[in-house]
Design a protein around this motif. Structure first.
Motif, PDB file in Angstrom:
ATOM      1  N   LEU A  29      22.769  47.140  16.701  1.00 33.01           N
ATOM      2  CA  LEU A  29      22.139  48.410  16.311  1.00 33.01           C
ATOM      3  C   LEU A  29      20.618  48.333  16.476  1.00 33.01           C
ATOM      4  O   LEU A  29      19.996  49.277  16.963  1.00 33.01           O
ATOM      5  CB  LEU A  29      22.506  48.746  14.863  1.00 33.01           C
ATOM      6  CG  LEU A  29      23.924  49.310  14.702  1.00 33.01           C
ATOM      7  CD1 LEU A  29      24.335  49.322  13.238  1.00 33.01           C
ATOM      8  CD2 LEU A  29      24.026  50.708  15.282  1.00 33.01           C
ATOM      9  N   ARG A  30      20.046  47.189  16.098  1.00 30.61           N
ATOM     10  CA  ARG A  30      18.593  47.014  16.277  1.00 30.61           C
ATOM     11  C   ARG A  30      18.226  47.050  17.759  1.00 30.61           C
ATOM     12  O   ARG A  30      17.206  47.618  18.142  1.00 30.61           O
ATOM     13  CB  ARG A  30      18.132  45.694  15.651  1.00 30.61           C
ATOM     14  CG  ARG A  30      17.900  45.786  14.135  1.00 30.61           C
ATOM     15  CD  ARG A  30      17.104  44.574  13.639  1.00 30.61           C
ATOM     16  NE  ARG A  30      17.814  43.321  13.851  1.00 30.61           N
ATOM     17  CZ  ARG A  30      18.700  42.798  12.988  1.00 30.61           C
ATOM     18  NH1 ARG A  30      18.943  43.416  11.855  1.00 30.61           N
ATOM     19  NH2 ARG A  30      19.304  41.668  13.253  1.00 30.61           N
ATOM     20  N   ALA A  31      19.091  46.479  18.593  1.00 29.54           N
ATOM     21  CA  ALA A  31      18.833  46.485  20.040  1.00 29.54           C
ATOM     22  C   ALA A  31      18.909  47.918  20.589  1.00 29.54           C
ATOM     23  O   ALA A  31      18.142  48.284  21.483  1.00 29.54           O
ATOM     24  CB  ALA A  31      19.826  45.576  20.759  1.00 29.54           C
ATOM     25  N   PHE A  32      19.835  48.735  20.067  1.00 29.21           N
ATOM     26  CA  PHE A  32      19.902  50.151  20.479  1.00 29.21           C
ATOM     27  C   PHE A  32      18.590  50.867  20.122  1.00 29.21           C
ATOM     28  O   PHE A  32      18.048  51.627  20.924  1.00 29.21           O
ATOM     29  CB  PHE A  32      21.049  50.885  19.750  1.00 29.21           C
ATOM     30  CG  PHE A  32      22.437  50.554  20.239  1.00 29.21           C
ATOM     31  CD1 PHE A  32      22.669  49.928  21.448  1.00 29.21           C
ATOM     32  CD2 PHE A  32      23.541  50.920  19.462  1.00 29.21           C
ATOM     33  CE1 PHE A  32      23.961  49.642  21.878  1.00 29.21           C
ATOM     34  CE2 PHE A  32      24.841  50.644  19.882  1.00 29.21           C
ATOM     35  CZ  PHE A  32      25.043  49.997  21.091  1.00 29.21           C
ATOM     36  N   GLU A  33      18.106  50.616  18.893  1.00 23.21           N
ATOM     37  CA  GLU A  33      16.867  51.273  18.442  1.00 23.21           C
ATOM     38  C   GLU A  33      15.693  50.867  19.338  1.00 23.21           C
ATOM     39  O   GLU A  33      14.880  51.705  19.723  1.00 23.21           O
ATOM     40  CB  GLU A  33      16.557  50.890  16.985  1.00 23.21           C
ATOM     41  CG  GLU A  33      17.601  51.347  15.968  1.00 23.21           C
ATOM     42  CD  GLU A  33      17.522  52.834  15.629  1.00 23.21           C
ATOM     43  OE1 GLU A  33      16.616  53.518  16.156  1.00 23.21           O
ATOM     44  OE2 GLU A  33      18.376  53.307  14.850  1.00 23.21           O
ATOM     45  N   ALA A  34      15.641  49.573  19.673  1.00 24.94           N
ATOM     46  CA  ALA A  34      14.560  49.091  20.537  1.00 24.94           C
ATOM     47  C   ALA A  34      14.683  49.691  21.933  1.00 24.94           C
ATOM     48  O   ALA A  34      13.679  50.044  22.564  1.00 24.94           O
ATOM     49  CB  ALA A  34      14.593  47.561  20.601  1.00 24.94           C
ATOM     50  N   PRO A 209      23.588  35.966  18.569  1.00 23.26           N
ATOM     51  CA  PRO A 209      23.080  37.266  18.105  1.00 23.26           C
ATOM     52  C   PRO A 209      21.961  37.780  19.016  1.00 23.26           C
ATOM     53  O   PRO A 209      21.126  36.996  19.487  1.00 23.26           O
ATOM     54  CB  PRO A 209      22.543  36.965  16.705  1.00 23.26           C
ATOM     55  CG  PRO A 209      23.240  35.718  16.270  1.00 23.26           C
ATOM     56  CD  PRO A 209      23.505  34.930  17.521  1.00 23.26           C
ATOM     57  N   LEU A 210      21.944  39.088  19.249  1.00 18.98           N
ATOM     58  CA  LEU A 210      20.883  39.688  20.049  1.00 18.98           C
ATOM     59  C   LEU A 210      19.555  39.511  19.334  1.00 18.98           C
ATOM     60  O   LEU A 210      19.492  39.642  18.110  1.00 18.98           O
ATOM     61  CB  LEU A 210      21.159  41.177  20.269  1.00 18.98           C
ATOM     62  CG  LEU A 210      22.354  41.506  21.159  1.00 18.98           C
ATOM     63  CD1 LEU A 210      22.568  43.019  21.208  1.00 18.98           C
ATOM     64  CD2 LEU A 210      22.149  40.969  22.565  1.00 18.98           C
ATOM     65  N   GLY A 211      18.531  39.215  20.111  1.00 19.82           N
ATOM     66  CA  GLY A 211      17.203  39.047  19.509  1.00 19.82           C
ATOM     67  C   GLY A 211      16.894  37.625  19.109  1.00 19.82           C
ATOM     68  O   GLY A 211      15.755  37.307  18.788  1.00 19.82           O
ATOM     69  N   SER A 212      17.916  36.744  19.120  1.00 22.39           N
ATOM     70  CA  SER A 212      17.641  35.349  18.787  1.00 22.39           C
ATOM     71  C   SER A 212      17.322  34.593  20.072  1.00 22.39           C
ATOM     72  O   SER A 212      17.993  34.783  21.082  1.00 22.39           O
ATOM     73  CB  SER A 212      18.855  34.711  18.095  1.00 22.39           C
ATOM     74  OG  SER A 212      19.957  34.685  18.984  1.00 22.39           O
ATOM     75  N   PRO A 213      16.273  33.762  20.049  1.00 22.81           N
ATOM     76  CA  PRO A 213      15.872  33.083  21.276  1.00 22.81           C
ATOM     77  C   PRO A 213      16.848  31.980  21.662  1.00 22.81           C
ATOM     78  O   PRO A 213      17.517  31.406  20.808  1.00 22.81           O
ATOM     79  CB  PRO A 213      14.511  32.477  20.920  1.00 22.81           C
ATOM     80  CG  PRO A 213      14.525  32.333  19.431  1.00 22.81           C
ATOM     81  CD  PRO A 213      15.416  33.413  18.902  1.00 22.81           C
ATOM     82  N   LEU A 219      15.574  27.871  29.466  1.00 18.25           N
ATOM     83  CA  LEU A 219      16.569  28.943  29.626  1.00 18.25           C
ATOM     84  C   LEU A 219      16.046  30.262  29.047  1.00 18.25           C
ATOM     85  O   LEU A 219      16.329  31.334  29.571  1.00 18.25           O
ATOM     86  CB  LEU A 219      17.895  28.553  28.953  1.00 18.25           C
ATOM     87  CG  LEU A 219      18.634  27.361  29.553  1.00 18.25           C
ATOM     88  CD1 LEU A 219      19.955  27.126  28.815  1.00 18.25           C
ATOM     89  CD2 LEU A 219      18.890  27.550  31.051  1.00 18.25           C
ATOM     90  N   GLN A 220      15.261  30.157  27.968  1.00 23.15           N
ATOM     91  CA  GLN A 220      14.675  31.359  27.367  1.00 23.15           C
ATOM     92  C   GLN A 220      13.803  32.091  28.396  1.00 23.15           C
ATOM     93  O   GLN A 220      13.852  33.312  28.517  1.00 23.15           O
ATOM     94  CB  GLN A 220      13.852  30.966  26.134  1.00 23.15           C
ATOM     95  CG  GLN A 220      13.135  32.128  25.461  1.00 23.15           C
ATOM     96  CD  GLN A 220      14.103  33.178  24.940  1.00 23.15           C
ATOM     97  OE1 GLN A 220      15.146  32.861  24.394  1.00 23.15           O
ATOM     98  NE2 GLN A 220      13.761  34.438  25.140  1.00 23.15           N
ATOM     99  N   THR A 221      13.020  31.324  29.153  1.00 20.23           N
ATOM    100  CA  THR A 221      12.169  31.916  30.190  1.00 20.23           C
ATOM    101  C   THR A 221      13.017  32.600  31.256  1.00 20.23           C
ATOM    102  O   THR A 221      12.710  33.709  31.695  1.00 20.23           O
ATOM    103  CB  THR A 221      11.308  30.809  30.849  1.00 20.23           C
ATOM    104  OG1 THR A 221      10.610  30.134  29.818  1.00 20.23           O
ATOM    105  CG2 THR A 221      10.318  31.377  31.834  1.00 20.23           C
ATOM    106  N   VAL A 249      20.107  39.162  28.468  1.00 12.46           N
ATOM    107  CA  VAL A 249      20.804  38.161  29.285  1.00 12.46           C
ATOM    108  C   VAL A 249      20.843  36.898  28.442  1.00 12.46           C
ATOM    109  O   VAL A 249      19.811  36.469  27.916  1.00 12.46           O
ATOM    110  CB  VAL A 249      20.067  37.891  30.621  1.00 12.46           C
ATOM    111  CG1 VAL A 249      20.723  36.739  31.370  1.00 12.46           C
ATOM    112  CG2 VAL A 249      20.024  39.145  31.490  1.00 12.46           C
ATOM    113  N   HIS A 250      22.025  36.352  28.255  1.00  8.63           N
ATOM    114  CA  HIS A 250      22.178  35.105  27.480  1.00  8.63           C
ATOM    115  C   HIS A 250      22.756  34.024  28.391  1.00  8.63           C
ATOM    116  O   HIS A 250      23.775  34.254  29.040  1.00  8.63           O
ATOM    117  CB  HIS A 250      23.132  35.310  26.301  1.00  8.63           C
ATOM    118  CG  HIS A 250      22.520  36.059  25.156  1.00  8.63           C
ATOM    119  ND1 HIS A 250      23.203  36.322  23.999  1.00  8.63           N
ATOM    120  CD2 HIS A 250      21.272  36.581  24.996  1.00  8.63           C
ATOM    121  CE1 HIS A 250      22.409  36.984  23.156  1.00  8.63           C
ATOM    122  NE2 HIS A 250      21.237  37.160  23.744  1.00  8.63           N
TER     123      HIS A 250
END
Lengths: 279, 187
Positions: A29-34, A209-213, A219-221, A249-250
């Motif tokens: 839901l937070r990702a939708f808002e963003a 979870p979305l938003g977690s690095p 890989l984060q880069t 992208v994970h």
């Protein structure tokens, strides 16, 4: 040695199946808002607002957010000091799926590959058991819809193509998938291992979870760079044009054979459902 | 919600659909019929063998959906669209026999688009994955054929202000192509 009774497993799987299908995660839901902040297409913005509204209705009225309530994919992370009491672990999970899909009015979507005869109770489940030291017992229910699963692929690349070759494959997969996997999507990428392990890595990447690095800074880069490339495609929400094709992208990676570069892309629709419980 | 939307009632006339262009928001009212791949296969086989269909196609709209089961007190559970390309092999024949509209998600192939242009039919996009929200526009649901197909049975839905977007019009417009072209950034 810790004992867990199969009845508790049945009950937990049942509840997780219902909750996963009716309660979209706060991270999504937070990702939708963003996404709504960044989407420029009026149609895309309208779609994102309706997805937020849809998630609220599903949660409030306890009906599935999407009619495709998926293949029941269950991850079991258990310690080797756990003893399962009263029956079979696998049968307990199957029974939990059966009860959850019945009691939660979830759609039964599993059929014979050729006759298309429906199994009638959404079993069999897909069960991945990871046995580790300790006495923990954790269940993750991740119902997976057919539309986004159909757009997923595994490939064995030539090692010489390197990072750029993997990126090209991932971006091309999202491009060719277009509107079909219900964008905005989450792109799970598994790199390395063997043919089947790459696919499993890609699926597991979707559980973060979305938003977690990514715990691995390298890989984060790559995740940031590949997401930007995916969102340049212009596919947008529902494929009707826009800036937000994917929410994330994970990547999960592990060593591979010296001859190989296995890559899997598991695409997840915006109904990114998974619920966890520890017993 | 959708103040600029065009309100239409099924069955749709040729005039109803020729006035639509891609991107139009439409609120559909009246009856929709549901069918997915398995039902389409049977409908096309019936047409090929000259048998009567479970419903008259002329002017009708088929919704590509397999709803989740109806909880007590509701006509259906969640009821969002499924991906349409799986129906591409069958759709042109139904269009030639009078089908006026289709509702689904995702792009159509050239054969379907050509049939839509020639025989004046439109393709509407509903929001994939918004099954709980979409179900609010469905007043009733009744299985009229192939109950053995379970979620894939043919249902007759009564709908009120069912929200869709015109994705392919009778003039050859394709919102999937044009929308993406508008927002794509070349490297």
């Amino acid at each position: 040695m810790r004992s867990i009774h199969v009845d508790d497993i049945v009950r937990t799987v049942r509840d997780l199946a219902i909750r996963a299908n009716t309660e979209l995660g706060e991270d999504v839901l937070r990702a939708f808002e963003a996404a709504l902040e960044r989407e420029e297409s009026p149609t895309g913005r309208d779609i994102l607002k309706r997805l937020i509204e849809n998630a609220q209705i599903a949660r409030d009225e306890k009906i599935p957010m999407c009619q495709d309530t998926g293949f029941a994919v269950v991850f079991v992370d258990m310690g080797q000091d756990v003893h399962i009491e009263g029956g079979s672990l696998r049968e307990a999970i199957e029974e939990g799926v059966r009860q959850g899909y019945r009691d939660g009015y979830l759609r039964k979507s599993i059929c014979h590959p050729f006759t298309r005869q429906n199994t009638g109770d959404n079993t069999p489940a897909i069960i991945h058991i990871d046995l580790q030291p300790g006495d923990h017992f954790r269940l993750t229910m991740a119902p997976k819809g057919g539309g986004s699963e159909n757009m997923s692929r595994v490939t064995m690349l030539t090692p010489a193509v390197g990072i750029q070759g993997v990126k090209d494959f991932v971006v091309q997969r999202v491009k060719e998938s277009g509107p079909n996997p219900c964008p905005p999507t989450i792109v799970g990428v598994g790199i390395g291992g063997t043919f089947e392990q790459a696919a499993l890595l890609a699926k597991k990447a979707l559980l973060r979870p979305l938003g977690s690095p990514n715990p691995d800074p390298e890989l984060q880069t790559l995740e940031t760079d590949w997401l930007e490339a995916v969102n340049r495609l212009g596919i947008g929400p529902q494929g009707l044009g826009g800036r937000i094709t994917s929410l994330a992208v994970h990547i999960q990676m592990m060593p591979c054979h010296i001859a190989s570069l296995p890559v899997a892309v598991n695409i997840q629709c915006h109904a990114a459902r998974h619920k966890e419980a520890s017993l | 919600m959708m103040p600029d939307a065009i309100v239409l009632h099924t069955p749709l006339s040729e005039h109803d659909v020729t006035s639509l262009t891609i991107g139009d928001r439409v609120l559909l009212n009246g009856v929709l019929y549901t069918a997915r791949d398995a039902a389409h296969k049977r409908l096309v086989e019936l047409l090929q063998s000259g048998g009567p269909l479970p419903f008259d196609l002329s002017g009708q709209v088929i919704y590509y959906v397999g709803p989740s089961p109806a909880p007590p007190g509701r006509p259906v559970g969640a009821a969002g669209p499924t991906t349409s390309y799986r129906m591409d092999a069958y759709a042109p024949m139904l269009i030639r026999h009078g089908l006026r509209g289709m509702i689904g998600k995702g792009a159509r192939n050239d054969a379907v688009k050509e049939a839509m242009r020639q025989h004046k039919a439109v393709y509407f996009a509903a929001i994939g994955g918004a099954g709980a929200l979409t179900a609010r526009s469905i007043l009733s649901a009744e299985v009229i054929a192939y109950p053995e197909l379970g979620p894939e049975a043919v249902r007759r839905l009564e709908v009120k202000n069912f929200p869709v977007i015109v994705a392919n019009d009778v003039h050859g417009g394709d919102l999937y192509e044009e929308g993406v072209r508008r927002y794509a950034r070349t490297a």
